[in-house]
Design an enzyme around this catalytic site. Structure first.
Site, short mmCIF file in Angstrom:
data_model
loop_
_atom_site.label_atom_id
_atom_site.label_comp_id
_atom_site.label_asym_id
_atom_site.label_seq_id
_atom_site.Cartn_x
_atom_site.Cartn_y
_atom_site.Cartn_z
CG ASP A 10 -2.45 0.99 1.68
OD1 ASP A 10 -2.44 1.82 0.53
OD2 ASP A 10 -2.31 1.93 2.50
CE1 TYR A 42 2.29 5.59 -4.21
CE2 TYR A 42 1.33 3.74 -4.50
CZ TYR A 42 2.22 4.32 -3.49
OH TYR A 42 3.23 3.44 -3.80
N GLY A 43 -3.63 9.13 -4.40
CA GLY A 43 -5.07 9.23 -4.48
C GLY A 43 -5.14 9.99 -5.71
CG ASN A 74 -9.58 0.72 -2.08
OD1 ASN A 74 -10.77 0.25 -2.73
ND2 ASN A 74 -9.45 0.41 -1.10
CB THR A 75 -5.22 4.50 -5.41
OG1 THR A 75 -5.89 5.03 -4.44
CG2 THR A 75 -4.80 5.10 -6.04
CB THR A 185 -6.63 0.00 2.47
OG1 THR A 185 -5.32 0.57 1.61
CG2 THR A 185 -7.37 -0.32 1.38
CG HIS A 186 -4.97 5.31 5.16
ND1 HIS A 186 -4.35 4.49 4.03
CD2 HIS A 186 -3.95 5.49 5.20
CE1 HIS A 186 -3.16 4.73 3.32
NE2 HIS A 186 -2.89 5.53 4.65
N1 DGL Z 1 -4.66 3.26 0.87
C1 DGL Z 1 -4.84 3.62 -0.20
C2 DGL Z 1 -6.20 3.45 -1.19
O1 DGL Z 1 -6.53 2.19 -0.87
C3 DGL Z 1 -5.00 5.31 -0.97
C4 DGL Z 1 -3.94 6.32 0.19
C5 DGL Z 1 -3.31 7.25 -0.72
O2 DGL Z 1 -3.75 8.36 -1.32
O3 DGL Z 1 -2.14 7.29 -0.87
O4 DGL Z 1 -6.72 3.99 -1.82
#
Ligand code: DGL
Length: 273
Positions: A10, A42-43, A74-75, A185-186
Site C-alpha cells: 500500500d 497515491y490517490g 484501492n488506488t 484501505t486507510h
Molecule cells: N490506501 C490507499 C487506497 O486504498 C490510498 C491512500 C493514498 O492516497 O495514498 O486507495
C-alpha cells in the site's frame, strides 16, 4: 512454496487493515508488508504514476519470494491490477472486486455509497464493477482524500476529527444509501468517526473481509496454505517511528517493528510470463 510469505502493499498504513484481517484468519501464514509512505498519497497522482510505483513495490516483494500478492490499496488496484495479474505468475488479489461483492451482499435498497481517494473515484472502478455484477445498483461516489492525511498523522479520534469527518461526508446525506464502502484501505482506521457521521442506518463495508476470503480460497485451491505459526515483516519507505506507532496500535502489538527501505532502485526482473 507453502512456507513462502504473502506480500501486502500500500502507499501507507492503510494496507494494515488487510494485514489485520489476514492475521486473524490466516494465523499460520508468513506475511511481508511494504508501505510507500515517502511518496504518499497515491490517490492524488496520475494512474500511470501509481502503476509505476505499484510495480516497484511488487518487485520489492518479489525479491522476498512471496507466493501471493495482495494489492492492499484501492488506488493501486484501480491503476495496476490487470497489469500485475497478467505479468506475474503468482496469485494477485485486489480490493475493488471483493469490496463490490460485499456491498452488493449488504445493500437492501440497491443504493451504495463509496468513499475513496480522488484517483479511485475518477477511475469509476467501483461503479463499473458493481454495475457489472448488478445493473440495478445505484452507486454514489465521494472522494475523501483528507482522511488519508488525517490517518497517516494518527488523528483518528476526538471531537475535532469528528467535526471534519461530518463535514466531508455531508454530501452523502441526501443520497439515501443504506451501505457505504470504505473504498480506501486507510478508512477502516476511522470507522468510529465515519459510522457516527453517517448514522446507524448505513452499514459500513470494509473490503478487507471479502478480500481475505478470496485470498484464503486461492491458497486452498492452489495448495499453498501452511500449518506452522506465521510471522510478520514490515517495511516502509518513510518514517519508521510514525509507521510503527500506528502499526502497533492498530494491530494491538506493542513490540512490532519496521525497517526503512528504498524501493526506487529495486531491480525489475520483468514479467514472469
Ligand atoms: N490506501 C490507499 C487506497 O486504498 C490510498 C491512500 C493514498 O492516497 O495514498 O486507495
Amino acid at each position: 512454496m507453502k512456507k513462502q510469505p504473502i506480500g501486502f502493499m500500500d502507499s501507507g498504513v492503510g494496507g494494515l487493515t488487510l494485514v489485520k484481517e489476514a492475521r486473524k484468519r490466516l494465523p499460520n501464514e508468513d506475511m511481508v508488508f511494504i508501505g510507500d509512505q515517502a511518496r504518499l498519497p497515491y490517490g492524488e497522482k496520475p494512474a500511470a504514476t501509481v502503476r509505476e510505483f505499484a510495480w516497484q513495490m511488487a518487485n520489492f516483494l518479489r525479491h522476498q519470494e512471496i507466493k501471493a500478492l495482495v494489492i492492499a490499496c484501492n488506488t493501486a488496484t484501480a491503476a495496476a491490477l490487470p497489469d500485475l495479474q497478467a505479468q506475474l505468475a503468482i496469485p494477485v488479489i485486489g480490493v475493488i472486486k471483493p469490496g463490490s461483492i460485499a456491498a452488493l451482499q449488504t445493500t437492501h435498497n440497491q443504493r451504495v455509497g463509496v468513499i475513496a481517494t480522488t484517483g479511485t473515484i475518477q477511475s469509476a472502478a467501483y461503479s463499473q464493477q458493481m454495475a457489472a455484477l448488478n445493473p440495478d445498483v445505484q452507486v454514489t461516489g465521494l472522494a475523501a482524500p483528507q482522511f488519508v492525511t488525517m490517518i497517516e498523522a494518527n488523528q483518528r479520534h476526538g471531537q475535532a476529527v469528528q467535526t471534519i469527518v461530518n463535514q466531508i461526508l455531508q454530501p452523502l446525506q441526501k443520497s439515501e444509501i443504506d451501505t457505504l464502502v470504505l473504498g480506501c484501505t486507510h478508512f477502516p482506521l476511522l470507522t468510529t468517526a465515519i459510522q457516527t457521521a453517517v448514522g446507524p442506518d448505513v452499514t459500513l463495508v470494509n473490503p478487507a473481509v471479502q478480500a481475505i476470503t478470496m485470498l484464503e480460497e486461492v491458497l486452498t485451491q492452489q495448495q499453498l496454505a501452511t500449518t506452522t505459526p506465521g510471522t510478520l515483516r514490515m517495511y516502509t519507505t518513510g518514517s519508521v517511528a510514525a509507521f510503527e506507532e500506528i502499526a502497533q496500535q492498530w494491530l494491538a502489538q506493542p513490540d512490532l517493528t519496521a525497517q526503512q527501505v528504498d524501493i526506487q532502485k529495486e531491480k525489475n526482473d520483468g514479467p514472469d510470463r
